[in-house]
Design an enzyme around this catalytic site. Structure first.
Site, PDB file in Angstrom:
ATOM      1  N   GLN A  92       0.807  -1.212   0.000  1.00 40.83           N
ATOM      2  CA  GLN A  92       0.000   0.000   0.000  1.00 40.83           C
ATOM      3  C   GLN A  92       0.843   1.267   0.000  1.00 40.83           C
ATOM      4  OE1 GLN A  92      -2.310  -0.687   3.541  1.00 40.83           O
ATOM      5  NE2 GLN A  92      -3.384  -2.430   2.653  1.00 40.83           N
ATOM      6  N   HIS A 156      -0.463  -0.540   5.531  1.00 38.42           N
ATOM      7  CA  HIS A 156      -0.876   0.488   6.495  1.00 38.42           C
ATOM      8  C   HIS A 156       0.100   1.662   6.594  1.00 38.42           C
ATOM      9  CE1 HIS A 156      -3.267  -2.953   8.660  1.00 38.42           C
ATOM     10  NE2 HIS A 156      -3.596  -2.787   7.398  1.00 38.42           N
ATOM     11  N   GLU A 250     -13.932   2.978  10.312  1.00 34.50           N
ATOM     12  CA  GLU A 250     -14.469   4.006  11.197  1.00 34.50           C
ATOM     13  C   GLU A 250     -14.323   5.408  10.614  1.00 34.50           C
ATOM     14  OE1 GLU A 250     -13.200   1.838  15.440  1.00 34.50           O
ATOM     15  OE2 GLU A 250     -12.323   3.774  14.883  1.00 34.50           O
ATOM     16  N   TYR A 260      -7.842   6.602  20.018  1.00 32.70           N
ATOM     17  CA  TYR A 260      -8.937   6.046  19.228  1.00 32.70           C
ATOM     18  C   TYR A 260      -9.015   4.520  19.305  1.00 32.70           C
ATOM     19  CZ  TYR A 260      -9.991  10.731  18.205  1.00 32.70           C
ATOM     20  OH  TYR A 260     -10.366  12.048  18.385  1.00 32.70           O
ATOM     21  N   TYR A 271      -9.173 -11.351  10.107  1.00 37.12           N
ATOM     22  CA  TYR A 271      -9.599 -11.847   8.804  1.00 37.12           C
ATOM     23  C   TYR A 271      -9.950 -13.336   8.864  1.00 37.12           C
ATOM     24  CZ  TYR A 271      -7.922  -7.369   7.076  1.00 37.12           C
ATOM     25  OH  TYR A 271      -7.740  -6.022   6.883  1.00 37.12           O
TER      26      TYR A 271
END
Length: 376
Positions: A92, A156, A250, A260, A271
């Protein structure tokens, strides 16, 4: 035999129902419908992964391709900008978000995030850079922040950028696949929202300034992988959305110094179907404004403020990578989600969405390009 088959089916159904993870059944779900009210017009064709989009004052576009290309789209032509830093194009990671300085007319700075290999360890981590555009090249490059340590993990990285009206830049960095190490530890980078002065210095009123060993750029923590961020023009709050695991994407309203929760609390599961944690709420940890079950894999977020789309004004648009549509979330007076719609259903993996200076909405779609949202 027939009665035995019916009994067996009943037993199996009961077992399956009992085995279903309760977090996969959302108790406050808002059903989603498909809208046929909008179509699209391709503005910039043939892009692979248009991660970041920003308009220059002359109406031309700067577009980041995750692979590491910065493209200037002007007068119908794509021009590749030279001088872009090397990116660690893995998973990513790559060349990510891009925004103009709030003082662009006077300072000419462009801010962008990317997966940087800077440092001794192998791999990379999320960095924020600013530079200026001279002709078809980036000049005066300054790395304002580089998260550490490097890692060869591909997941991430985050990352989005916004500016407030008080001379600060905020950006996000995901927890880099180290959920049990990074997001809850303020002495470590990753899984954070950061706040800097425009020159990269640390504001003296950041929440962890003076805390022993803390990363003083941190504004909030306990995040997983935030890939959408905006400043609500009505409240001046920073809103961030982030990927959950299996379930539990979220939208969060970001507060100074707040936690958070990831991975201590989550509305998602592993998963594999097993629990990450058995709690969704804990004192001292923030609850989301909204969460998705199942996950939509959100990327990019905009609040419509123009009159170009009367039905969408005052509401959110979020891209779905997983389900290949643009989602409209309609908000009530308390900013609770009361209605959801799929726009441009089936268009492709929606990577980004912005409202342009002309008031129209522009959407970055993987394998398609940049499209303009058009009302039927």
């Amino acid at each position: 035999m027939k009665n035995f088959s019916i009994l067996l089916l009943s037993v199996l159904t009961t077992v399956i129902a009992c085995a279903q993870n309760p977090k996969e059944v959302k108790d406050n779900d808002v059903p989603i419908t498909v809208s046929e009210a909008y179509e699209y017009e391709v503005i910039v064709p043939d892009l692979i992964n248009p991660w970041g989009i920003v308009f220059l004052p002359d109406g031309s576009l700067l577009i980041t391709e995750k692979s590491g290309e910065l493209i200037h789209f002007v007068n119908g032509e794509k021009i590749t900008i030279a001088g872009v830093p090397e990116v660690y194009n893995r998973g990513q990671g790559g060349l990510l978000d891009i925004q103009l300085s709030p003082n662009y007319e006077s300072d000419g700075f462009i801010y962008f995030t990317y997966s940087s290999t800077e440092g001794e360890a192998k791999g990379g981590n999320t960095a924020l850079m600013r530079a200026q555009l001279s002709g078809n090249s980036l000049i005066n490059q300054e790395v304002l922040y580089k998260a550490t340590p490097n890692t060869t993990k591909g997941q991430h990285w985050g990352s989005r950028i916004v500016f407030d009206d008080a001379g600060h830049v905020f950006f996000t960095a995901g927890e880099r696949g180290e959920r049990d190490i990074n997001p809850q530890d303020i002495t470590r980078d990753n899984g954070k929202v950061y706040r800097l002065n425009l020159d990269g210095s640390i504001p003296t009123d950041n929440p962890f300034v003076g805390t022993e060993n803390a990363k003083e750029a941190i504004w909030s923590y306990g995040h997983r992988n935030p890939q959408g961020m905006l400043i609500n023009p009505e409240t001046n709050e920073i809103w961030v959305h982030e990927h959950g695991p299996r379930g539990g994407d979220e939208i969060n309203v970001i507060k100074k110094g707040a936690n958070y929760g990831w991975p201590v609390i989550t509305y998602g599961i592993n998963y594999s179907g097993t629990d990450i944690t058995d709690i969704t709420k804990k004192e001292g940890m923030e609850q989301p404004l909204y969460y998705w079950v199942p996950s939509i894999a959100p990327s990019g977020m905009a609040m419509v403020t123009s009159d170009a789309y009367p039905d969408l004004k005052g509401n959110l648009l979020v891209g779905s990578l997983k389900f290949v549509y643009l989602e409209a979330l309609y908000l009530d007076e308390n900013n609770s989600v009361m209605k959801r719609e799929k726009l441009l259903d089936g268009i492709g993996r929606v990577r980004n969405v912005i409202q342009g200076p002309d008031g129209f909405v522009y959407v970055g779609v993987e394998g398609v390009g940049i499209v303009k949202l058009v009302q039927n």
